[in-house]
Write a protein that holds these residues in place. Structure first.
Motif, PDB file in Angstrom:
ATOM      1  N   UNK A  92      12.905  55.161   8.512  1.00  0.00           N
ATOM      2  CA  UNK A  92      12.778  53.715   8.349  1.00  0.00           C
ATOM      3  C   UNK A  92      11.498  53.177   8.970  1.00  0.00           C
ATOM      4  N   UNK A  93      10.815  53.982   9.781  1.00  0.00           N
ATOM      5  CA  UNK A  93       9.611  53.543  10.473  1.00  0.00           C
ATOM      6  C   UNK A  93       8.419  53.540   9.515  1.00  0.00           C
ATOM      7  N   UNK A  94       7.519  52.572   9.713  1.00  0.00           N
ATOM      8  CA  UNK A  94       6.341  52.400   8.860  1.00  0.00           C
ATOM      9  C   UNK A  94       5.095  52.633   9.716  1.00  0.00           C
ATOM     10  N   UNK A  95       4.125  53.443   9.235  1.00  0.00           N
ATOM     11  CA  UNK A  95       2.920  53.688  10.037  1.00  0.00           C
ATOM     12  C   UNK A  95       1.934  52.524   9.968  1.00  0.00           C
ATOM     13  N   UNK A  96       1.245  52.293  11.065  1.00  0.00           N
ATOM     14  CA  UNK A  96       0.168  51.296  11.112  1.00  0.00           C
ATOM     15  C   UNK A  96      -1.018  51.884  10.355  1.00  0.00           C
ATOM     16  N   UNK A  97      -1.641  51.083   9.490  1.00  0.00           N
ATOM     17  CA  UNK A  97      -2.760  51.594   8.700  1.00  0.00           C
ATOM     18  C   UNK A  97      -4.046  51.695   9.518  1.00  0.00           C
ATOM     19  N   UNK A  98      -4.030  51.231  10.766  1.00  0.00           N
ATOM     20  CA  UNK A  98      -5.210  51.312  11.628  1.00  0.00           C
ATOM     21  C   UNK A  98      -5.102  52.496  12.587  1.00  0.00           C
ATOM     22  N   UNK A  99      -4.013  52.558  13.360  1.00  0.00           N
ATOM     23  CA  UNK A  99      -3.888  53.601  14.389  1.00  0.00           C
ATOM     24  C   UNK A  99      -2.922  54.717  14.018  1.00  0.00           C
ATOM     25  N   UNK A 100      -2.063  54.504  13.035  1.00  0.00           N
ATOM     26  CA  UNK A 100      -1.139  55.539  12.604  1.00  0.00           C
ATOM     27  C   UNK A 100       0.185  55.576  13.333  1.00  0.00           C
ATOM     28  N   UNK A 101       0.361  54.789  14.387  1.00  0.00           N
ATOM     29  CA  UNK A 101       1.642  54.750  15.090  1.00  0.00           C
ATOM     30  C   UNK A 101       2.706  54.174  14.161  1.00  0.00           C
ATOM     31  N   UNK A 102       3.960  54.567  14.372  1.00  0.00           N
ATOM     32  CA  UNK A 102       5.028  54.090  13.504  1.00  0.00           C
ATOM     33  C   UNK A 102       5.873  53.031  14.204  1.00  0.00           C
ATOM     34  N   UNK A 103       6.312  52.067  13.402  1.00  0.00           N
ATOM     35  CA  UNK A 103       7.085  50.936  13.910  1.00  0.00           C
ATOM     36  C   UNK A 103       8.126  50.544  12.881  1.00  0.00           C
ATOM     37  N   UNK A 104       9.140  49.806  13.327  1.00  0.00           N
ATOM     38  CA  UNK A 104       9.994  49.121  12.385  1.00  0.00           C
ATOM     39  C   UNK A 104       9.138  48.038  11.732  1.00  0.00           C
ATOM     40  N   UNK A 108       5.864  46.054  13.222  1.00  0.00           N
ATOM     41  CA  UNK A 108       4.531  46.408  12.749  1.00  0.00           C
ATOM     42  C   UNK A 108       3.679  45.160  12.589  1.00  0.00           C
ATOM     43  N   UNK A 109       4.280  44.096  12.108  1.00  0.00           N
ATOM     44  CA  UNK A 109       3.544  42.836  11.942  1.00  0.00           C
ATOM     45  C   UNK A 109       3.009  42.359  13.281  1.00  0.00           C
ATOM     46  N   UNK A 110       3.826  42.421  14.310  1.00  0.00           N
ATOM     47  CA  UNK A 110       3.410  42.005  15.655  1.00  0.00           C
ATOM     48  C   UNK A 110       2.322  42.943  16.177  1.00  0.00           C
ATOM     49  N   UNK A 111       2.491  44.245  15.970  1.00  0.00           N
ATOM     50  CA  UNK A 111       1.521  45.228  16.450  1.00  0.00           C
ATOM     51  C   UNK A 111       0.161  45.022  15.792  1.00  0.00           C
ATOM     52  N   UNK A 112       0.145  44.752  14.497  1.00  0.00           N
ATOM     53  CA  UNK A 112      -1.119  44.653  13.774  1.00  0.00           C
ATOM     54  C   UNK A 112      -1.952  43.452  14.212  1.00  0.00           C
ATOM     55  N   UNK A 113      -1.345  42.488  14.843  1.00  0.00           N
ATOM     56  CA  UNK A 113      -2.111  41.348  15.367  1.00  0.00           C
ATOM     57  C   UNK A 113      -3.085  41.781  16.452  1.00  0.00           C
ATOM     58  N   UNK A 114      -2.714  42.804  17.219  1.00  0.00           N
ATOM     59  CA  UNK A 114      -3.562  43.224  18.335  1.00  0.00           C
ATOM     60  C   UNK A 114      -4.210  44.593  18.132  1.00  0.00           C
TER      61      UNK A 114
END
Length: 121
Positions: A92-104, A108-114
């Motif tokens: 169910x986890x989705x990878x960040x297209x910048x760093x590759x870490x996976x998140x729900x 991910x939306x919150x992570x991509x802000x920073x």
């Protein structure tokens, strides 16, 4: 007279944890009785959160893994069931297209802000 007893008389008792089952949706552990109560509620919450996501982050509904492993005594193999449920929860986890870490997806939306791309050296 007072006599000292060897340490074998004071054996600590092992406390066994009750068996737990991993939720295939959220990946948390629940008791064998409460998992039947948790799963419908968790799936409803999953649908509510999935509908709030942008269209590009929405996912298909997670399917409950079917584990047909039954022990000689006629019980389900909890280890195999938990392994399949954990794998399902991780999918169910989705990878960040910048760093590759996976998140729900909602995280991910919150992570991509920073999350910023690393500067080239």
């Amino acid at each position: 007279m007072w006599s000292w007893k060897p340490s074998s008389a004071f054996k600590p008792t092992m406390i066994r944890r009750p068996p737990t089952v991993i939720c295939y949706i959220c990946g948390r552990e629940y008791g064998t009785k409460s998992i039947a109560i948790h799963e419908p509620q968790c799936l409803k919450k999953w649908h509510n959160e999935n509908n709030l996501l942008p269209k590009e982050l929405r996912r298909s509904e997670p399917k409950k893994p079917e584990v047909r492993t039954i022990t000689a005594k006629g019980f389900y193999d909890l280890d195999a069931l938990n392994e399949a449920a954990w794998t399902s929860a991780l999918s169910q986890l989705v990878p960040c297209n910048i760093c590759g870490r996976t998140f729900l997806p909602d995280r991910l939306i919150v992570h991509q802000r920073s999350c910023k791309p690393k500067a080239a050296k």
